[in-house]
Scaffold this motif. Structure first.
Motif, PDB file in Angstrom:
ATOM      1  N   ARG A 246      -8.592  13.147   6.862  1.00  0.00           N
ATOM      2  CA  ARG A 246      -8.580  12.037   5.904  1.00  0.00           C
ATOM      3  C   ARG A 246      -7.199  11.399   5.817  1.00  0.00           C
ATOM      4  O   ARG A 246      -7.072  10.176   5.691  1.00  0.00           O
ATOM      5  N   ALA A 247      -6.146  12.217   5.876  1.00  0.00           N
ATOM      6  CA  ALA A 247      -4.780  11.695   5.792  1.00  0.00           C
ATOM      7  C   ALA A 247      -4.461  10.793   6.979  1.00  0.00           C
ATOM      8  O   ALA A 247      -3.859   9.721   6.811  1.00  0.00           O
ATOM      9  N   ILE A 248      -4.864  11.216   8.173  1.00  0.00           N
ATOM     10  CA  ILE A 248      -4.617  10.398   9.369  1.00  0.00           C
ATOM     11  C   ILE A 248      -5.408   9.104   9.295  1.00  0.00           C
ATOM     12  O   ILE A 248      -4.898   8.017   9.600  1.00  0.00           O
ATOM     13  N   ALA A 249      -6.660   9.184   8.859  1.00  0.00           N
ATOM     14  CA  ALA A 249      -7.491   7.984   8.731  1.00  0.00           C
ATOM     15  C   ALA A 249      -6.900   7.026   7.703  1.00  0.00           C
ATOM     16  O   ALA A 249      -6.882   5.806   7.905  1.00  0.00           O
ATOM     17  N   SER A 250      -6.389   7.587   6.614  1.00  0.00           N
ATOM     18  CA  SER A 250      -5.770   6.764   5.573  1.00  0.00           C
ATOM     19  C   SER A 250      -4.508   6.081   6.087  1.00  0.00           C
ATOM     20  O   SER A 250      -4.286   4.893   5.842  1.00  0.00           O
ATOM     21  N   LEU A 251      -3.689   6.831   6.818  1.00  0.00           N
ATOM     22  CA  LEU A 251      -2.448   6.269   7.358  1.00  0.00           C
ATOM     23  C   LEU A 251      -2.753   5.163   8.358  1.00  0.00           C
ATOM     24  O   LEU A 251      -2.102   4.112   8.363  1.00  0.00           O
ATOM     25  N   GLU A 252      -3.738   5.386   9.196  1.00  0.00           N
ATOM     26  CA  GLU A 252      -4.127   4.364  10.178  1.00  0.00           C
ATOM     27  C   GLU A 252      -4.620   3.093   9.484  1.00  0.00           C
ATOM     28  O   GLU A 252      -4.307   1.977   9.895  1.00  0.00           O
TER      29      GLU A 252
ATOM     30  N   VAL B 198      -3.316   0.226  12.457  1.00  0.00           N
ATOM     31  CA  VAL B 198      -3.282   0.554  13.883  1.00  0.00           C
ATOM     32  C   VAL B 198      -3.995   1.885  14.122  1.00  0.00           C
ATOM     33  O   VAL B 198      -4.158   2.691  13.211  1.00  0.00           O
ATOM     34  N   ASN B 199      -4.406   2.116  15.369  1.00  0.00           N
ATOM     35  CA  ASN B 199      -4.925   3.423  15.768  1.00  0.00           C
ATOM     36  C   ASN B 199      -3.777   4.273  16.267  1.00  0.00           C
ATOM     37  O   ASN B 199      -3.075   3.896  17.208  1.00  0.00           O
ATOM     38  N   LEU B 200      -3.578   5.420  15.641  1.00  0.00           N
ATOM     39  CA  LEU B 200      -2.481   6.311  16.023  1.00  0.00           C
ATOM     40  C   LEU B 200      -2.939   7.353  17.044  1.00  0.00           C
ATOM     41  O   LEU B 200      -2.131   7.826  17.845  1.00  0.00           O
ATOM     42  N   PHE B 201      -4.211   7.714  16.994  1.00  0.00           N
ATOM     43  CA  PHE B 201      -4.728   8.745  17.888  1.00  0.00           C
ATOM     44  C   PHE B 201      -6.083   8.322  18.441  1.00  0.00           C
ATOM     45  O   PHE B 201      -6.847   7.617  17.792  1.00  0.00           O
ATOM     46  N   LEU B 202      -6.361   8.798  19.644  1.00  0.00           N
ATOM     47  CA  LEU B 202      -7.697   8.685  20.225  1.00  0.00           C
ATOM     48  C   LEU B 202      -8.353  10.052  20.090  1.00  0.00           C
ATOM     49  O   LEU B 202      -7.845  11.051  20.598  1.00  0.00           O
TER      50      LEU B 202
ATOM     51  N   LEU C 148       0.840  -1.183   0.000  1.00  0.00           N
ATOM     52  CA  LEU C 148       0.000   0.000   0.000  1.00  0.00           C
ATOM     53  C   LEU C 148       0.880   1.239   0.000  1.00  0.00           C
ATOM     54  O   LEU C 148       1.892   1.289   0.676  1.00  0.00           O
ATOM     55  N   HIS C 149       0.480   2.219  -0.761  1.00  0.00           N
ATOM     56  CA  HIS C 149       1.311   3.418  -0.896  1.00  0.00           C
ATOM     57  C   HIS C 149       1.072   4.377   0.265  1.00  0.00           C
ATOM     58  O   HIS C 149      -0.066   4.747   0.561  1.00  0.00           O
ATOM     59  N   ILE C 150       2.138   4.762   0.920  1.00  0.00           N
ATOM     60  CA  ILE C 150       2.089   5.780   1.968  1.00  0.00           C
ATOM     61  C   ILE C 150       2.752   7.035   1.407  1.00  0.00           C
ATOM     62  O   ILE C 150       3.870   6.980   0.902  1.00  0.00           O
ATOM     63  N   SER C 151       2.075   8.147   1.489  1.00  0.00           N
ATOM     64  CA  SER C 151       2.614   9.383   0.914  1.00  0.00           C
ATOM     65  C   SER C 151       3.416  10.165   1.949  1.00  0.00           C
ATOM     66  O   SER C 151       3.174  10.058   3.157  1.00  0.00           O
ATOM     67  N   ILE C 152       4.358  10.955   1.445  1.00  0.00           N
ATOM     68  CA  ILE C 152       5.147  11.825   2.312  1.00  0.00           C
ATOM     69  C   ILE C 152       4.233  12.828   3.017  1.00  0.00           C
ATOM     70  O   ILE C 152       4.446  13.167   4.179  1.00  0.00           O
ATOM     71  N   GLN C 153       3.186  13.291   2.332  1.00  0.00           N
ATOM     72  CA  GLN C 153       2.282  14.261   2.967  1.00  0.00           C
ATOM     73  C   GLN C 153       1.583  13.641   4.170  1.00  0.00           C
ATOM     74  O   GLN C 153       1.408  14.306   5.200  1.00  0.00           O
ATOM     75  N   GLU C 154       1.174  12.381   4.075  1.00  0.00           N
ATOM     76  CA  GLU C 154       0.548  11.717   5.209  1.00  0.00           C
ATOM     77  C   GLU C 154       1.497  11.678   6.395  1.00  0.00           C
ATOM     78  O   GLU C 154       1.091  11.888   7.544  1.00  0.00           O
ATOM     79  N   LEU C 155       2.785  11.431   6.125  1.00  0.00           N
ATOM     80  CA  LEU C 155       3.774  11.396   7.200  1.00  0.00           C
ATOM     81  C   LEU C 155       3.996  12.786   7.787  1.00  0.00           C
ATOM     82  O   LEU C 155       4.167  12.938   9.001  1.00  0.00           O
TER      83      LEU C 155
END
Length: 310
Positions: free
Chosen positions: A46-52, A57-61, A11-18
């Protein structure tokens, strides 16, 4: 068996998501992230949801407008920050310019690389700055999608052959294969306290150290007649660095599978090989060079040097 999900691994992870993730880690505010990056708050969410979703994994609550960090997010922060710094440097200097040469090593090979390979390169090339990037086994198991993404950003990759499916042959060219011999080690003080280990089956009753995060691990052995034995081990301690495992063995904390060169290199007096009549199946790692760097003059020198040095 590897726990990597081979489908999710690409799956592609973008630099912007990071970038959004890193800034949200620091600020805790979607509004501040959106203002700083000149994007909408919806895009941030949307970027955080996509990265998760990609990382699984859940990155944030989420609590109203606040984002609370999870343990997984804290584990990811430093590696992602390192990768963003690398990307920034690459964009400033240009991909084909004389810049830091970046190596990726899984933990099993990182000790030997740090002690022997990188110093050799630095000594050989005055103009070369080599950066060694490693990830622990527990990190890779926690974030299987992230490893291929990091690999594709590197110049050189030293990868255990069991993970070769992560290598895209259009991007990477094998440079050389390095066999790694592992043996079973413990310390004299450990044996003095618990007694002798006579067969692989005895290991199930001993304190064994592991790189793996699994609760049960299977160690394979071959006897003099090449008959295969498989023993179920319940690790008493998980240490995700082979070098740290050697220190733990030296301290009498248990038994471990360790690369032979690691023990010889450090000449630890109290560490001894056990079960010499049973050998571990051979495994190897392959050093790959990113095809994009083969026309670079410095990289070309490094490739020629490594081909002879290894």
């Amino acid at each position: 068996m590897s726990m990597f999900n081979r489908e999710s691994a690409y799956l592609h992870i973008s630099i912007q998501e990071l970038r959004i993730f890193e800034m949200l880690m620091r600020t805790g505010s979607v509004r501040l992230v959106a203002n700083n990056l000149n994007i909408s708050q919806t895009t941030c969410n949307r970027a955080i949801a996509s990265l998760e979703e990609k990382l699984g994994v859940n990155l944030f609550l989420r609590q109203k407008s606040e984002y609370k960090l999870t343990i997984k997010a804290m584990q990811l922060y430093e590696p992602i920050l390192s990768l963003l710094k690398y990307d920034h440097q690459k964009n400033i200097n240009g991909k084909q310019s004389a810049r830091n040469v970046t190596f990726y090593f899984p933990i099993a090979g990182s000790y030997l690389a740090a002690k022997y390979l990188i110093p050799m390169l630095v000594k050989e090339f005055d103009e070369l700055q080599a950066e060694l990037i490693t990830f622990t086994v527990s990190f890779l198991y926690s974030f299987p999608t992230y490893a291929p993404f990091v690999i594709d950003c590197m110049d050189f990759v030293f990868l255990n052959d069991e993970y070769s499916y992560m290598i895209n042959s259009n991007i990477w060219k094998p440079l050389c294969q390095i066999p790694l011999t592992q043996k079973i080690y413990c310390s004299n003080r450990y044996l003095a306290s618990v007694g002798a280990v006579k067969t692989p089956a005895d290991l199930s009753q001993h304190k064994c150290l592991s790189l793996n995060v699994n609760a049960i691990e299977y160690w394979q052995f071959l006897d003099k007649n090449d008959q295969l034995y498989e023993v179920a081990i319940k690790p008493s301690m998980t240490i995700d660095s082979e070098a740290l495992q050697a220190h733990a063995v030296d301290a009498g904390l248990g038994i471990a599978r360790l690369t032979e060169g690691l023990i010889k290199g450090d000449q630890r007096a109290d560490i001894i090989e056990i079960l010499p009549d049973y050998r571990l199946p051979d495994f190897s790692s392959t050093l790959y060079v990113n095809r994009a760097y083969q026309d670079n003059e410095i990289i070309d020198k490094v490739v020629r040097f490594l081909s002879t040095a290894m």
